[in-house]
Design an enzyme around this catalytic site. Structure first.
Site, PDB file in Angstrom:
ATOM      1  N   ARG A  99     -35.207 -33.771 -18.420  1.00  0.00           N
ATOM      2  CA  ARG A  99     -35.639 -32.883 -19.153  1.00  0.00           C
ATOM      3  C   ARG A  99     -35.667 -32.039 -17.933  1.00  0.00           C
ATOM      4  O   ARG A  99     -35.876 -32.208 -16.576  1.00  0.00           O
ATOM      5  CB  ARG A  99     -37.755 -33.373 -18.727  1.00  0.00           C
ATOM      6  CG  ARG A  99     -38.233 -31.579 -18.678  1.00  0.00           C
ATOM      7  CD  ARG A  99     -39.648 -32.122 -18.759  1.00  0.00           C
ATOM      8  NE  ARG A  99     -40.227 -30.281 -18.596  1.00  0.00           N
ATOM      9  CZ  ARG A  99     -41.141 -29.718 -17.552  1.00  0.00           C
ATOM     10  NH1 ARG A  99     -41.663 -31.399 -16.429  1.00  0.00           N
ATOM     11  NH2 ARG A  99     -41.418 -28.347 -17.328  1.00  0.00           N
ATOM     12  N   HIS A 143     -39.542 -22.211 -17.635  1.00  0.00           N
ATOM     13  CA  HIS A 143     -39.846 -22.316 -16.563  1.00  0.00           C
ATOM     14  C   HIS A 143     -39.961 -21.627 -15.474  1.00  0.00           C
ATOM     15  O   HIS A 143     -39.244 -21.606 -13.709  1.00  0.00           O
ATOM     16  CB  HIS A 143     -39.297 -23.751 -15.846  1.00  0.00           C
ATOM     17  CG  HIS A 143     -39.739 -24.514 -15.063  1.00  0.00           C
ATOM     18  ND1 HIS A 143     -39.980 -25.953 -15.006  1.00  0.00           N
ATOM     19  CD2 HIS A 143     -40.361 -24.136 -13.975  1.00  0.00           C
ATOM     20  CE1 HIS A 143     -40.684 -26.522 -13.935  1.00  0.00           C
ATOM     21  NE2 HIS A 143     -41.209 -25.423 -13.341  1.00  0.00           N
ATOM     22  N   GLU A 189     -46.684 -25.113 -17.459  1.00  0.00           N
ATOM     23  CA  GLU A 189     -47.211 -24.573 -16.390  1.00  0.00           C
ATOM     24  C   GLU A 189     -47.567 -23.672 -16.745  1.00  0.00           C
ATOM     25  O   GLU A 189     -47.639 -22.309 -15.509  1.00  0.00           O
ATOM     26  CB  GLU A 189     -47.014 -24.759 -15.042  1.00  0.00           C
ATOM     27  CG  GLU A 189     -47.005 -26.313 -14.708  1.00  0.00           C
ATOM     28  CD  GLU A 189     -46.955 -26.995 -13.438  1.00  0.00           C
ATOM     29  OE1 GLU A 189     -46.924 -26.362 -12.095  1.00  0.00           O
ATOM     30  OE2 GLU A 189     -46.967 -28.844 -13.028  1.00  0.00           O
ATOM     31  N   ASN A 325     -48.460 -32.253 -16.480  1.00  0.00           N
ATOM     32  CA  ASN A 325     -47.899 -32.210 -15.236  1.00  0.00           C
ATOM     33  C   ASN A 325     -49.711 -32.634 -14.429  1.00  0.00           C
ATOM     34  O   ASN A 325     -50.769 -32.296 -14.195  1.00  0.00           O
ATOM     35  CB  ASN A 325     -47.026 -30.812 -14.726  1.00  0.00           C
ATOM     36  CG  ASN A 325     -45.973 -30.939 -15.112  1.00  0.00           C
ATOM     37  OD1 ASN A 325     -45.496 -31.430 -16.522  1.00  0.00           O
ATOM     38  ND2 ASN A 325     -45.115 -29.373 -15.167  1.00  0.00           N
ATOM     39  N   TYR A 327     -50.544 -33.600  -9.936  1.00  0.00           N
ATOM     40  CA  TYR A 327     -50.423 -34.021  -9.682  1.00  0.00           C
ATOM     41  C   TYR A 327     -51.809 -34.682  -7.950  1.00  0.00           C
ATOM     42  O   TYR A 327     -51.008 -35.277  -7.177  1.00  0.00           O
ATOM     43  CB  TYR A 327     -49.745 -32.526  -8.220  1.00  0.00           C
ATOM     44  CG  TYR A 327     -47.962 -33.068  -8.317  1.00  0.00           C
ATOM     45  CD1 TYR A 327     -47.459 -33.024  -8.277  1.00  0.00           C
ATOM     46  CD2 TYR A 327     -48.160 -31.548  -9.908  1.00  0.00           C
ATOM     47  CE1 TYR A 327     -45.639 -33.173  -8.795  1.00  0.00           C
ATOM     48  CE2 TYR A 327     -46.733 -31.252  -9.955  1.00  0.00           C
ATOM     49  CZ  TYR A 327     -45.912 -31.987  -9.567  1.00  0.00           C
ATOM     50  OH  TYR A 327     -44.564 -31.652 -10.732  1.00  0.00           O
ATOM     51  N   GLU A 401     -45.064 -34.626 -15.606  1.00  0.00           N
ATOM     52  CA  GLU A 401     -44.358 -33.765 -14.192  1.00  0.00           C
ATOM     53  C   GLU A 401     -45.263 -35.039 -13.191  1.00  0.00           C
ATOM     54  O   GLU A 401     -46.600 -35.270 -13.807  1.00  0.00           O
ATOM     55  CB  GLU A 401     -44.436 -32.494 -14.001  1.00  0.00           C
ATOM     56  CG  GLU A 401     -43.518 -31.881 -14.022  1.00  0.00           C
ATOM     57  CD  GLU A 401     -43.351 -30.327 -13.559  1.00  0.00           C
ATOM     58  OE1 GLU A 401     -43.980 -30.231 -12.291  1.00  0.00           O
ATOM     59  OE2 GLU A 401     -42.798 -29.375 -13.581  1.00  0.00           O
TER      60      GLU A 401
END
Length: 510
Positions: A99, A143, A189, A325, A327, A401
């Site tokens: 990606r 992005h 995002e 995504n 985290y 991600e």
């Protein structure tokens, strides 16, 4: 107010799988579906460099990094000149999917007008190189590197003019690359674009908004631009190119803090749900349900723009899959009329953060990444199941991600990145658990392929599975790269049979 410290003695968190690599304990192999997609990811401004080559125009990150960051992306990983070396390295690791994002100012230097032939040629060459090495591209259109001219002339994502501009840019990309690119993402995002770019000022273009109005307006325009691009793709390109298009959203998991008082516990649950809606539902609800969450509308009032009926129709169903995504995770408690304190450590009585009326807490025993983010694999499992329950995306969920920054002061420390290996293994195992409970997850992309420019933090944080020496541009695969290579080859992860994650249901409050 309860704090993370005050609840510490009541919780027994397990952040990594016990047994590490399985040494000394029986190992379970967690297999994935035969068509599961494994890959890794990057972003244009973070790796390409060549900021003034090939006809590229200025982006807002060129401007912002010069004024507000310790470093710039002028050179970054020099991927613009070294893409062939990087693709060969991917192939040597057995990676099959990659990606990356296209730099809008490399295609349209001012954000409008005909395509820049040199920029188009670069991405033609990159895509052809990937395919020649058996690697399938997944391409993100945006992005964060907006052409500076659109910011200067129209206020960037605050101006309605950016919507037709993005539509035009997307059309150019579909026409140029869609014969070979079969999976597209419109935005990466948008939460970061809007909250950090137009709310706190931590990201480009560095605007701030005390009442949150700019945050919500920029988000509104991102959604309209997404819908416009998807509409163009579906009407003009998808019938012949037969690809898929979606969006990637980011969110932490927000776990409500338990409490012995039923009413207080209910308030914490409501606050945790609000924080997830303000992060993920803000963008996902219009796409899967046709409008903003009702609670956002009620709490934000006129600061949250409204969609016309035509826009709602265009938005609803405008993603063939959900890109996610993730985290980290937090505990959440209702803040009542007090300050909201996010996991970013930002207190606020009003505006975007204050609208949520919740406070994010961490646990002092949780492991932390070099970003200071807590390592909580079970939160990933819960977030995936929440997404499945609320949206049930027909094309499934792709984790676009997931990864961590690790302090790696030397090459030797980087090569032996055991912390990252444990992180990835724990999170992928948690993803597998979510799949066993019904989450329709179809792919996983580790962030990031290369150490790179980490936005406002410059080169101080390393997320890569491949180390980059920024002086020599030498690439060195880390242990995590070998881990991902093994996972791709076996389509499985290894888990110690007695390993377990902290079950949030066992938590007890003071």
């Amino acid at each position: 107010m309860q704090t993370a410290v005050s609840i510490a003695k009541h919780l027994v968190p397990r952040t990594f799988v016990e047994g590490g690599d399985g040494a000394g304990s029986e190992v379970t192999t967690l297999k994935f579906p035969a068509d599961f997609v494994w890959g890794t990811a990057t972003a244009s401004y973070q790796i390409e460099g060549a900021w003034d080559e090939g006809g590229r125009g200025l982006s807002i990150w060129d401007t912002f990094s010069r004024a507000s960051c310790p470093d710039t992306g002028d050179v970054a990983c020099d991927h613009f000149h070294r893409y062939q070396e990087d693709v060969k390295l991917m192939q040597s690791l057995g990676l099959k999917n990659y990606r990356f994002s296209i730099s809008w100012p490399r295609i349209q230097p001012t954000g409008r007008g005909p395509a820049n032939a040199e920029g188009v040629a670069f991405y033609h060459a990159l895509i052809d190189c990937l395919l020649a090495h058996g690697i399938t591209p997944l391409v993100t259109l945006y992005h964060w590197d907006l052409p500076q001219a659109l910011e200067t002339e129209h206020g960037g994502w605050l101006g309605r003019e950016v919507v037709p501009a993005f539509e035009e840019y997307a059309r150019l990309c579909f026409a140029a690359f869609g014969d070979r690119v079969k999976t597209w993402l419109t935005f990466n995002e948008p939460w970061c674009t809007c909250v950090l770019g137009y709310g706190t000022g931590e990201h480009a273009p560095g605007a701030t908004s005390a009442d949150g109005a700019k945050v919500y307006l920029s988000g509104h325009h991102c959604l309209l631009a997404h819908a416009a691009a998807v509409d163009v793709y579906r009407r003009e390109f998808q019938p012949a190119q037969r690809g898929a298009i979606g969006i990637t959203l980011n969110a932490n998991w927000n776990e409500p803090l338990a409490h012995s008082d039923v009413a207080i516990a209910a308030n914490h649950r409501d606050a945790a749900e609000r924080m997830t809606l303000w992060a993920l539902g803000w963008f996902a609800d219009p796409i899967w349900k046709g409008d903003y969450p009702e609670e956002m509308r009620a709490r934000c009032g006129p600061r949250l723009p409204s969609f016309t009926e035509e826009e709602k129709v265009l938005l609803k169903g405008s993603s063939d899959f959900l890109g996610l995504n993730h985290y980290s995770s937090d505990f959440v408690q209702d803040s009542g009329d007090g300050d909201f304190i996010s996991h970013w450590g930002k207190p606020s009585k009003g505006g975007y953060f204050g609208d949520q009326h919740g406070t994010a807490l961490t646990h002092p025993a949780w492991a932390r990444t070099d970003m200071g983010w807590s390592v909580v694999p079970w939160g990933f499992e819960k977030l995936l199941l929440w997404c499945q329950r609320r949206y049930s995306p027909a094309g499934g969920i792709y984790v676009t991600e997931n990864g961590c920054a690790v302090a790696e002061p030397t090459k030797e420390a980087a090569i032996k990145d055991d912390f990252r290996v444990a992180f990835l293994n724990g999170y992928v195992a948690a993803m597998h658990q979510a799949m066993e409970q019904g989450a329709d997850v179809r792919g996983y992309f580790a962030w990031s392929f290369l150490d790179n420019f980490e936005w406002s933090l410059g080169y101080s944080k390393r997320f890569g599975i491949v180390r980059v020496d920024y002086d020599t541009q030498e690439r060195t695969p880390k242990a995590s790269a070998r881990w991902l290579s093994s996972v791709v080859a076996s389509n499985a992860v290894q888990l110690a049979r007695d390993a377990r994650f902290m079950d949030a249901a066992t938590m007890h409050a003071a």
